[in-house]
Structures are given as structure tokens and as C-alpha cells.
Design a protein around this motif. Structure first.
Motif, PDB file in Angstrom:
ATOM      1  N   VAL A 205       5.806  33.503  71.097  1.00 39.63           N
ATOM      2  CA  VAL A 205       4.686  32.847  70.416  1.00 39.63           C
ATOM      3  C   VAL A 205       4.646  31.365  70.749  1.00 39.63           C
ATOM      4  CG1 VAL A 205       3.423  32.729  68.232  1.00 39.63           C
ATOM      5  CG2 VAL A 205       5.355  34.322  68.453  1.00 39.63           C
ATOM      6  N   GLY A 206       3.506  30.924  71.280  1.00 40.55           N
ATOM      7  CA  GLY A 206       3.262  29.500  71.487  1.00 40.55           C
ATOM      8  C   GLY A 206       1.857  29.168  71.020  1.00 40.55           C
ATOM      9  N   TYR A 207       1.598  27.871  70.784  1.00 42.14           N
ATOM     10  CA  TYR A 207       0.250  27.536  70.320  1.00 42.14           C
ATOM     11  C   TYR A 207      -0.180  26.166  70.814  1.00 42.14           C
ATOM     12  CZ  TYR A 207       1.624  24.199  66.604  1.00 42.14           C
ATOM     13  OH  TYR A 207       2.079  23.110  65.908  1.00 42.14           O
ATOM     14  N   LEU A 208      -1.488  26.001  70.839  1.00 45.66           N
ATOM     15  CA  LEU A 208      -2.127  24.728  71.170  1.00 45.66           C
ATOM     16  C   LEU A 208      -2.776  24.199  69.904  1.00 45.66           C
ATOM     17  CD1 LEU A 208      -3.080  22.668  73.362  1.00 45.66           C
ATOM     18  CD2 LEU A 208      -5.148  24.087  73.575  1.00 45.66           C
ATOM     19  N   PRO A 209      -2.341  23.042  69.377  1.00 45.77           N
ATOM     20  CA  PRO A 209      -2.939  22.511  68.143  1.00 45.77           C
ATOM     21  C   PRO A 209      -4.414  22.180  68.337  1.00 45.77           C
ATOM     22  CG  PRO A 209      -0.856  21.417  68.635  1.00 45.77           C
ATOM     23  CD  PRO A 209      -1.220  22.214  69.846  1.00 45.77           C
ATOM     24  N   GLY A 210      -5.218  22.447  67.324  1.00 49.69           N
ATOM     25  CA  GLY A 210      -6.639  22.127  67.373  1.00 49.69           C
ATOM     26  C   GLY A 210      -6.879  20.635  67.202  1.00 49.69           C
TER      27      GLY A 210
ATOM     28  N   VAL B 212      -6.121  33.868  67.737  1.00 47.33           N
ATOM     29  CA  VAL B 212      -4.941  34.445  68.377  1.00 47.33           C
ATOM     30  C   VAL B 212      -5.352  35.229  69.621  1.00 47.33           C
ATOM     31  CG1 VAL B 212      -3.015  36.057  68.143  1.00 47.33           C
ATOM     32  CG2 VAL B 212      -3.677  34.615  66.209  1.00 47.33           C
ATOM     33  N   PHE B 213      -4.764  34.850  70.773  1.00 46.15           N
ATOM     34  CA  PHE B 213      -4.800  35.703  71.966  1.00 46.15           C
ATOM     35  C   PHE B 213      -3.525  36.525  71.963  1.00 46.15           C
ATOM     36  CE2 PHE B 213      -7.858  32.612  73.559  1.00 46.15           C
ATOM     37  CZ  PHE B 213      -8.736  33.403  74.292  1.00 46.15           C
TER      38      PHE B 213
ATOM     39  N   ILE C  58      -3.279  30.386  69.144  1.00 53.06           N
ATOM     40  CA  ILE C  58      -1.966  31.009  69.304  1.00 53.06           C
ATOM     41  C   ILE C  58      -2.019  31.965  70.490  1.00 53.06           C
ATOM     42  CG2 ILE C  58      -0.303  32.607  68.254  1.00 53.06           C
ATOM     43  CD1 ILE C  58      -1.147  31.517  65.522  1.00 53.06           C
ATOM     44  N   PHE C  59      -0.968  31.923  71.307  1.00 56.31           N
ATOM     45  CA  PHE C  59      -0.813  32.867  72.414  1.00 56.31           C
ATOM     46  C   PHE C  59       0.421  33.712  72.103  1.00 56.31           C
ATOM     47  CE2 PHE C  59      -3.212  29.304  73.958  1.00 56.31           C
ATOM     48  CZ  PHE C  59      -4.255  29.899  74.653  1.00 56.31           C
TER      49      PHE C  59
END
Length: 554
Positions: free
Chosen positions: A294-299, A310-311, A376-377
Motif C-alpha cells: 500500500v502506497g499513496y499520493l496525498p491530495g 483507491v486503485f 491509494i495504490f
């Protein structure tokens, strides 16, 4: 089969092909690098819980970090550890005996019946009367209840595979997936599924031999119990058509006439089969773990950054046939001949989806400004074991589930032709259909309806675990037509599903079109960007079955 590790190739690609921050473009060679690594023979089919899956997970985590995503797993890492109970079947143990006035008749394992391992107990056995209850479906919203006025307490229920043809496709698929829960709820102690002419077209009974060594798994709750298990259902088995006919020998009815009713859509009544059955097996149970990544890019928006798109895509596949690999045929002279391919690489299922997801993530990081919502990826484990990793995440999310506004799932995009349209399974249930159509217009692509409505695909991939938490979701795949007039996309899909799906042939020898792969990453980026920047949260359509069932209607 190809066996080429992609580490050196991928490293060189990281410094090649700089993209404009204003208009990020998907890079086919990056997708090639990801796919080549993940579908390599050395990863042995990425079986859930295996060391090779762990390597794949750490590869994805490393790429997320390199792309610039922030970790969203356990303890500040990219990995969310999922605890499992795993069970393998003692192949010498399965027993299925039909018990009637004339005595016992033993059925033959894998010729007549198939049975899986149990994660609940090392030895499972049950002897009980048989009662046929049609499809074994309880679907009050559709006016259908096979259990009405039928007492199955302490009995083994015998059910038809599938669902009535009159059921709406996706609603019917939901109730079809709930058969075990219904049987358990009504006090049954076992379940037998009957193969039918229709189920033979989808999954011939003989193919059970190919999967007999694949372990059964369930994720473990915080209370230490396997999730979504039904302890009172001591055994479940499937039987061939010919074996199924034997179960009706004393009933005054025959199975062929029931198949005729199925085909005509006529009502099918419950029948006391006036026989009993004895089912038994032994299982070898162990505790394992396998991670989601799980990784994410903040908005970028102060308010909407607290919401998430979520992808998702599954990273696992089904490993190696019969638990062995790299063996050869031996001729009469004792010489080893050409090696048999026993590795189920899962190039399209689902190394392709993860490769597309990683490139989609890179596109989001490359753009000048992050989208309003966070993204989220999620690469999940255990999809091939029953959507387990996504179900675990949906019950143990690393972001508040009420703040997850949409799920875009990538599973088995077929990248062997120059696709010109897209399927978004489940789009018609929510505002995501309009969002998807809007996102596709700049790419000159169209959205088409589900080309396989009888398959109930909407309930068969990881997005459905988000649907069950009330999150509007779509499952994206390449469509049926090609920009190349010499290609038939529908035929490509039909060939893949018949000859490569869940077979050793789903590997890097397929004619993968990486230009089309880059276009598919661009599709996902555009859809995700549209959802993430829309001030309106995606919503279920008014009166929608799934929105009402899972409790988050707008």
C-alpha cells in the motif's frame, strides 16, 4: 518460456524518457519492465504466502518508494501483513459414499467428485440425509427462496451450480456467491454442488484435477478465527454430471429433467432424495502471512485530501501446477525429453494489472500538482484464493473506510491487441459510469457493456470487497474491438480465456502490445484524475440494489 529478470533493464529505464510535468504520458517500456519482472519464471507464479510472492511484493514496494508514493502499510512501511490459515488436502483421504437401501456406493475422487481442504479442522467428516433444494439461493429482493418451507436442519443440501437465468446478471451473481452462508444459516451440515451442462461450458468438472494441490486459505480475524467460514458445514463437495445423476436414483425424479427446467427457466422444486451421504477428508493446516502492498499520493485540496480514491490490483497468481516445476517427460529409454511448463506465471492475470497500476501511479506523481483527493495504490494478496487480501484490507483499512470514495480495480487487462474500447464492470450501478465516459472522451475511446453477462464478473474480483463496504467501484478491462483492422479483440479474449487463463500459457510468450498497455495506463490515469478532482463524491444510483444492500446510498 522466457526467463529474463528485468532488474537491469528497469534501472536503465528510470533515467530514460523524461516526461513533461504538464502532460504526463505513459511509457510502454516501463510497463514492459514491470511485467517482465513480475511474470518471470523465477517468481514461480507468485503463490500467496510463498517466498516468490514476497519478492514480488517487495519489488512493488520498492517501486512505489522510487516513484514517490508515501507508505501506507504497517509501521510506516509499504507492507500490510495479512495473517492466514492455510490448509492443504491429504490427497489420499477424500471419501464420498452414497448410502441407500441397497447399501453404500463409493464415488471416485476427481473422477466423480472434488473436495477442498478445511482451514477449521484437520479431519472433517459428516454423514447425513440428502435434500435437493434447487439452486440453494435465498434472494428475497428477487422474490426467490429455495429454502421456503424446506427443513434442511442437520442435512446435506444438494444444489445446482449457478443461478436462475431470470436473475439480473450482477444481482444474481451476488446471491450465487452467498450459497454457503444461506446453507449455514438454515442449519445444513454439508453441501454438494451439481455440475450442469451450463457449468461444464464455464468450468469443465475434469479441470478440478489441475487445482487439486492448490491450498485453501482464509484470513484470520483479530479474535484468531478464520474469516468467512461456516463451522456447521462440515464438508462441501462438487460432483460430475454422471455422479450427480446417482444422487437422484431413489427420488422419483431424474437430473436430466431438472436440467431441462433450468434451460427453460421453469421453477425447480425441492426433493427429498431418500439417500444419505458420508463425506470425509483430512487437511494439513498451517499459519502463514502474506502482505498487501500500500502506497499513496496525498491530495492537494485542504478538505478533499482527507478522502481517497483507491486503485487496486492483485499481485498473486496460482503458483506451480501440482506443487512441482521444471520437470520433463521421460521416454521409454529413460531419457528426459522436452521440459513441461508447469509454472502459472500470470502475465495477464495479473502482472499486467500491477504493471499498469505502477505506471498510473507514476503519471500522478509526474503531474505538476497532485489531484484534490488523495490516491491509494493497493496491490493485494490472495485474490486467487477468494479475494482475501482485498477483503482483509476492506475490513482493516489503513485509511478510514468511510473516507474511501471510489475503487478502480485492475484485474487481467488483456494487452495482446490494440484495444479501442473499455469495459468497466459495475459502472452502471453508480455515477462512476458517467465519470468514466467523460474521462474516455479525450482519449477517443468508448465504454462498452459487459460482454460476458452470464459470468457474473462484477462479484469475482477485488473491487467487490469495496462494494460490500458501500464504496462505489468499477473493474476495468480492455474491450472487444481493436484499432488494428486485422485484429479481432473479441476473438483474442475468447482465445485467452479458453487456452491461457489460469494455465501455464499465460506468460511472456504472449504477443503483448506495450503501446496498448501504455494507452490503458493513460485510461486509468484519466479516470482516476476525473474522480479525484470532482467536487462531488461518487454516489450509487438512486434505488440501486448494491447501494441499498450495503448501506451507503446517496
Amino acid at each position: 518460456m522466457k526467463s529474463i529478470l528485468a532488474i537491469a533493464l528497469f534501472t536503465s529505464l528510470l533515467i530514460a524518457n523524461p516526461l513533461s510535468a504538464k502532460t504526463p504520458k505513459a511509457d510502454p517500456e516501463r510497463i514492459r519492465a514491470h511485467l517482465t519482472f513480475l511474470a518471470d519464471d523465477y517468481l514461480l507464479g507468485r503463490e500467496t504466502g510463498s517466498a516468490s510472492y514476497e519478492i514480488a511484493a517487495r519489488y512493488v514496494a520498492s517501486e512505489m518508494q522510487q516513484i514517490g508514493l508515501k507508505p501506507m502499510g504497517d509501521g510506516g512501511s509499504y507492507l500490510q501483513s495479512v495473517p492466514f490459515k492455510q490448509a492443504t488436502l491429504d490427497q489420499t483421504s477424500p471419501v464420498f459414499e452414497i448410502i441407500g437401501p441397497k447399501g453404500k456406493e463409493a464415488l471416485t475422487f476427481l473422477d466423480d467428485f472434488a473436495i477442498g481442504a478445511s482451514v477449521l479442522e484437520a479431519e472433517s467428516k459428516v454423514t447425513a440425509p440428502l435434500v435437493f433444494i434447487g439452486y440453494g439461493i435465498e434472494a428475497e429482493p428477487l422474490g426467490h427462496n429455495d429454502y421456503a418451507n424446506v427443513d434442511v436442519q442437520g442435512k446435506i443440501v444438494v444444489v445446482l451450480s449457478g443461478k436462475p437465468a431470470s436473475f439480473p446478471t450482477e444481482e444474481g451473481a451476488h446471491f450465487n456467491s452467498e450459497k454457503r452462508a444461506a446453507a449455514s444459516r438454515h442449519g445444513a451440515v454439508g453441501m454438494i454442488s451439481l455440475s450442469s451442462p451450463e457449468s461444464e461450458k464455464r468450468f469443465p468438472f475434469a479441470r478440478n484435477r489441475e487445482y487439486v494441490h492448490i491450498p485453501t486459505m482464509r484470513w484470520v480475524t483479530k479474535a484468531g478465527t478464520p474469516a468467512k467460514t461456516y463451522p456447521n458445514l462440515q464438508n462441501r463437495a462438487g460432483v460430475s454430471i454422471e455422479a450427480g445423476k446417482k444422487l437422484f436414483a431413489n427420488s422419483g425424479e431424474n437430473l436430466d429433467s431438472i436440467f431441462e427446467k433450468m434451460a427453460k427457466g421453469e421453477p425447480i422444486n425441492a426433493i427429498d432424495l431418500k439417500l444419505s451421504a458420508h463425506l470425509a477428508k483430512k487437511s494439513i493446516i498451517s499459519d502463514i502471512t502474506s502482505p498487501n502492498v500500500v502506497g499513496y499520493l496525498p491530495g492537494s485540496d485542504k478538505k478533499l485530501a482527507a478522502e481517497y480514491v483507491v486503485f487496486s490490483g492483485h499481485l498473486d497468481h496460482i503458483g506451480v501446477a501440482n506443487g512441482h516445476h521444471d520437470h520433463g517427460d521421460i521416454d521409454e529409454s529413460g531419457e528426459t525429453g522436452e521440459k513441461m511448463d508447469t509454472i502459472f506465471n500470470g502475465a495477464m492475470d495479473n502482472a499486467s494489472g500491477i504493471a499498469i497500476m505502477l505506471e498510473t501511479a507514476r503519471l500522478f506523481v509526474q503531474q505538476r500538482k497532485a489531484p484534490k483527493r488523495s490516491i491509494i495504490f493497493l496491490a493485494v494478496t490472495g485474490e486467487e484464493k477468494g479475494l482475501l487480501g482485498s477483503d482483509y484490507f476492506a475490513h482493516n483499512p489503513t485509511a478510514p473506510i468511510e473516507n474511501i470514495v471510489a475503487n478502480i480495480n485492475l484485474d487481467m487487462p488483456l494487452l495482446t491487441f490494440d484495444f479501442k474500447n473499455v469495459v468497466a464492470f459495475g459502472a452502471q450501478h453508480s455515477s462512476l459510469k458517467q465519470t468514466t465516459e467523460r474521462a474516455l472522451k479525450p482519449l477517443k475511446l468508448s465504454l462498452i457493456d459487459d460482454p460476458w453477462p452470464s459470468q457474473g464478473i462484477f462479484t469475482r474480483s477485488d473491487h467487490y470487497m469495496f462494494v460490500k463496504q458501500g464504496v462505489p467501484s468499477i473493474f476495468l478491462a480492455t474491450g472487444q474491438d481493436s484499432f488494428n483492422k486485422e485484429e479481432d479483440g473479441a476473438a483474442a479474449w475468447a482465445d485467452f480465456l479458453k487456452h491461457q487463463y489460469h494455465q501455464a500459457g499465460d506468460d511472456l510468450d504472449l504477443p503483448i502490445n506495450y503501446t496498448a498497455a501504455a494507452r490503458f495506463a493513460q485510461v486509468n490515469y484519466q479516470i482516476g484524475l476525473t474522480v479525484a478532482n470532482d467536487r462531488r463524491r461518487p454516489s450509487w444510483n438512486k434505488g440501486n440494489f448494491f447501494g441499498q444492500l450495503f448501506g451507503k446510498t446517496e
